[in-house]
Design a protein around this motif. Sequence first.
Motif, PDB file in Angstrom:
ATOM      1  N   GLU A  68       7.010   7.072 -11.004  1.00 20.68           N
ATOM      2  CA  GLU A  68       6.828   8.062  -9.958  1.00 20.68           C
ATOM      3  C   GLU A  68       7.871   7.865  -8.877  1.00 20.68           C
ATOM      4  OE1 GLU A  68       2.850   7.232  -8.381  1.00 20.68           O
ATOM      5  OE2 GLU A  68       3.007   5.381  -9.538  1.00 20.68           O
ATOM      6  N   TYR A  69       8.405   8.969  -8.406  1.00 22.99           N
ATOM      7  CA  TYR A  69       9.419   8.946  -7.360  1.00 22.99           C
ATOM      8  C   TYR A  69       8.769   8.703  -6.009  1.00 22.99           C
ATOM      9  CZ  TYR A  69      12.813  10.783  -4.027  1.00 22.99           C
ATOM     10  OH  TYR A  69      13.639  10.944  -2.948  1.00 22.99           O
ATOM     11  N   CYS A  70       9.346   7.830  -5.204  1.00 20.44           N
ATOM     12  CA  CYS A  70       8.804   7.477  -3.890  1.00 20.44           C
ATOM     13  C   CYS A  70       9.860   7.720  -2.820  1.00 20.44           C
ATOM     14  CB  CYS A  70       8.364   6.023  -3.860  1.00 20.44           C
ATOM     15  SG  CYS A  70       7.095   5.638  -5.067  1.00 20.44           S
ATOM     16  N   PRO A  71       9.850   8.883  -2.184  1.00 15.04           N
ATOM     17  CA  PRO A  71      10.892   9.203  -1.205  1.00 15.04           C
ATOM     18  C   PRO A  71      10.935   8.251  -0.022  1.00 15.04           C
ATOM     19  CG  PRO A  71       9.104  10.811  -1.109  1.00 15.04           C
ATOM     20  CD  PRO A  71       8.865   9.973  -2.320  1.00 15.04           C
ATOM     21  N   ASP A  72       9.823   7.546   0.275  1.00 14.79           N
ATOM     22  CA  ASP A  72       9.844   6.616   1.395  1.00 14.79           C
ATOM     23  C   ASP A  72      10.615   5.332   1.075  1.00 14.79           C
ATOM     24  OD1 ASP A  72       7.785   5.981  -0.425  1.00 14.79           O
ATOM     25  OD2 ASP A  72       6.713   4.820   1.083  1.00 14.79           O
ATOM     26  N   LEU A  73      11.078   5.188  -0.181  1.00 16.65           N
ATOM     27  CA  LEU A  73      11.963   4.070  -0.524  1.00 16.65           C
ATOM     28  C   LEU A  73      13.436   4.456  -0.420  1.00 16.65           C
ATOM     29  CD1 LEU A  73      10.210   2.485  -3.659  1.00 16.65           C
ATOM     30  CD2 LEU A  73      10.193   1.662  -1.298  1.00 16.65           C
ATOM     31  N   ASP A  74      13.709   5.722  -0.118  1.00 16.96           N
ATOM     32  CA  ASP A  74      15.085   6.194   0.023  1.00 16.96           C
ATOM     33  C   ASP A  74      15.504   6.052   1.482  1.00 16.96           C
ATOM     34  OD1 ASP A  74      14.774   6.848  -2.614  1.00 16.96           O
ATOM     35  OD2 ASP A  74      14.731   9.020  -2.301  1.00 16.96           O
ATOM     36  N   PHE A  75      16.469   5.184   1.730  1.00 17.49           N
ATOM     37  CA  PHE A  75      16.862   4.883   3.109  1.00 17.49           C
ATOM     38  C   PHE A  75      18.241   5.435   3.476  1.00 17.49           C
ATOM     39  CE2 PHE A  75      14.130   1.218   1.722  1.00 17.49           C
ATOM     40  CZ  PHE A  75      12.991   1.652   2.367  1.00 17.49           C
ATOM     41  N   GLY A  76      18.862   6.177   2.565  1.00 12.57           N
ATOM     42  CA  GLY A  76      20.105   6.876   2.888  1.00 12.57           C
ATOM     43  C   GLY A  76      21.355   6.042   2.748  1.00 12.57           C
ATOM     44  N   THR A  77      21.379   4.899   3.401  1.00 15.20           N
ATOM     45  CA  THR A  77      22.536   4.006   3.328  1.00 15.20           C
ATOM     46  C   THR A  77      22.061   2.578   3.052  1.00 15.20           C
ATOM     47  OG1 THR A  77      22.524   3.563   5.716  1.00 15.20           O
ATOM     48  CG2 THR A  77      23.893   5.390   4.938  1.00 15.20           C
ATOM     49  N   SER A  85      22.090   9.410  -3.392  1.00 17.61           N
ATOM     50  CA  SER A  85      21.903   9.866  -4.773  1.00 17.61           C
ATOM     51  C   SER A  85      21.042   8.920  -5.596  1.00 17.61           C
ATOM     52  CB  SER A  85      23.267  10.027  -5.458  1.00 17.61           C
ATOM     53  OG  SER A  85      23.964   8.791  -5.501  1.00 17.61           O
ATOM     54  N   VAL A  86      20.765   7.740  -5.064  1.00 13.13           N
ATOM     55  CA  VAL A  86      19.945   6.736  -5.747  1.00 13.13           C
ATOM     56  C   VAL A  86      18.493   6.930  -5.310  1.00 13.13           C
ATOM     57  CG1 VAL A  86      19.535   4.273  -6.056  1.00 13.13           C
ATOM     58  CG2 VAL A  86      21.884   5.142  -5.880  1.00 13.13           C
ATOM     59  N   LYS A  87      17.568   6.871  -6.255  1.00 19.77           N
ATOM     60  CA  LYS A  87      16.176   7.190  -5.954  1.00 19.77           C
ATOM     61  C   LYS A  87      15.267   5.969  -6.114  1.00 19.77           C
ATOM     62  CE  LYS A  87      17.432  11.233  -5.041  1.00 19.77           C
ATOM     63  NZ  LYS A  87      17.593  11.555  -3.598  1.00 19.77           N
ATOM     64  N   GLY A  88      14.379   5.794  -5.148  1.00 23.72           N
ATOM     65  CA  GLY A  88      13.381   4.745  -5.214  1.00 23.72           C
ATOM     66  C   GLY A  88      12.188   5.184  -6.037  1.00 23.72           C
ATOM     67  N   ILE A  89      11.722   4.311  -6.905  1.00 27.36           N
ATOM     68  CA  ILE A  89      10.601   4.651  -7.786  1.00 27.36           C
ATOM     69  C   ILE A  89       9.655   3.457  -7.908  1.00 27.36           C
ATOM     70  CG2 ILE A  89      11.984   6.274  -9.147  1.00 27.36           C
ATOM     71  CD1 ILE A  89      12.083   4.112 -11.372  1.00 27.36           C
ATOM     72  N   PHE A  90       8.480   3.706  -8.441  1.00 26.22           N
ATOM     73  CA  PHE A  90       7.611   2.681  -8.992  1.00 26.22           C
ATOM     74  C   PHE A  90       7.381   3.012 -10.459  1.00 26.22           C
ATOM     75  CE2 PHE A  90       6.538   1.355  -4.716  1.00 26.22           C
ATOM     76  CZ  PHE A  90       6.215   0.006  -4.866  1.00 26.22           C
ATOM     77  N   TYR A  91       7.485   2.019 -11.329  1.00 24.78           N
ATOM     78  CA  TYR A  91       7.118   2.231 -12.722  1.00 24.78           C
ATOM     79  C   TYR A  91       6.028   1.239 -13.105  1.00 24.78           C
ATOM     80  CZ  TYR A  91      10.403  -1.612 -13.926  1.00 24.78           C
ATOM     81  OH  TYR A  91      11.068  -2.818 -14.022  1.00 24.78           O
ATOM     82  N   THR A  92       5.316   1.558 -14.185  1.00 23.60           N
ATOM     83  CA  THR A  92       4.136   0.798 -14.581  1.00 23.60           C
ATOM     84  C   THR A  92       4.458  -0.118 -15.754  1.00 23.60           C
ATOM     85  OG1 THR A  92       2.736   2.652 -13.914  1.00 23.60           O
ATOM     86  CG2 THR A  92       1.717   0.966 -15.291  1.00 23.60           C
TER      87      THR A  92
END
Length: 441
Positions: A68-77, A85-92
């Motif tokens: 699942e994509y977690c936008p609150d893990l995307d910090f921009g720099t 362009s890099v996306k923060g996620i959690f996987y199971t």
Amino acid sequence: MKKVLCLVISVLLCLTFVACGQKNNNNEDNEEQSIGYVFKEREIKMDGKRYSDGVDFPDELWETPEFEYCPDLDFGTAHNVDVSSVKGIFYTSPIKYKGKQTKIAAYIGFPEGASKDNKVPAIVLVHGGLGTACPDWVKYWNDLGFAAISMDTEGAEPINGVSNYNNVHIEQNRYKEDEIYTNGPTNTGIAKSNVPLEDNWYYHATSSVIVATSLISSFECVDTQKIGITGVSWGGMITSVVTGYDDRLTFAVPVYGSTSLNNSCAGFATIYQDSASIELWDTTKPLENTNCKMFFVNGTRDFAFSMDASSRCAYASKGYAVYKKNFNHGQVEGAYEPNIPFFAKYICGMSNEFVEIVSGPTKDDPSVTIYAPEDVIVESVKIVYTSSFRTNKSAVWESKRVDYEIGKTTYDLEIPEGAKYYYIDIIYNSNLQVSSCIVTL
């Protein structure tokens, strides 16, 4: 009822992932040349582990995990690098801890233009001790043309400001108190063999890396014939273990860490606490029949991991090595070591800039066979030797030049008198390097 802590679907996720898609892939078998490496497709076991006599990794690790994509893990720099362009996620992970499946924080990214019709290679990135998932590491490899995933192996979660230069994180991720899932354990070292595997951090860490490989492999923009892995320090140990089991890996670069540490010459020589743990985790047996091309990177004076262990692993895997003088031990130094991308691109058929030591010297045969592609200018070939009794950080290494001739491949070596250990070291294209395995006299 399961808490919804991350967005399952978002516009940003679609923009990044839709072009890449997800799929299953079957591959055809091809034979590989013995000199002058040329990438050829091979049959890959996509649905299970290659080595089965050691750690009991379940087949579920080779299945595509939920994520699942977690936008609150995307910090921009990250360390002044644009990582939007890099996306923060959690996987199971199917591996349970305290009776619950574990959730693993990660960053994932793809090169611009990657698609089903424009497949790219991929790399799995494994951090060292006290580290976490790093978006700038993913972006570094994206810019090199690789899809990449960097996961946290310690049940932690990155926070704002995270990078390879600043591994800030919370020690237990947001799933700690979840009703269905949990975070995995933190790094407490190698557990004794009488501790159940599911309570062993090392088991969770290696499993999380295999699952990350399953996830990155599932995207249609990824060429599953060209998936690699690199890891730093503890991550190098994990990389060495996982490579022995996972047949999907095409190239692997353990930095500092390896297996075969027991009774080696540096600090991690006593990390395993009993013979059963050594046989389970520290053996080179899984590497002996691997199809993966391995490149072990270490320093001549590393305090934690000595050259003898890296050399044994390189020999077992029929791989390559490099031993660097004044190579500091650190996440940044290991992640951005300059030889690594050239090796990765060479094995994936993207570049012709790597020198192969096709046949290294042995105690009974002091000769070396070298393959230098046209894109390579060899600057020096040296015998590096020591009269010290051990190849630890106190060893004093000297060198003797070998007269290199363009077009000549095999060289008979005159080993200096009094040498107890030696290896061949080649410098090419200004700052690139490759070494043979160490010969004991």
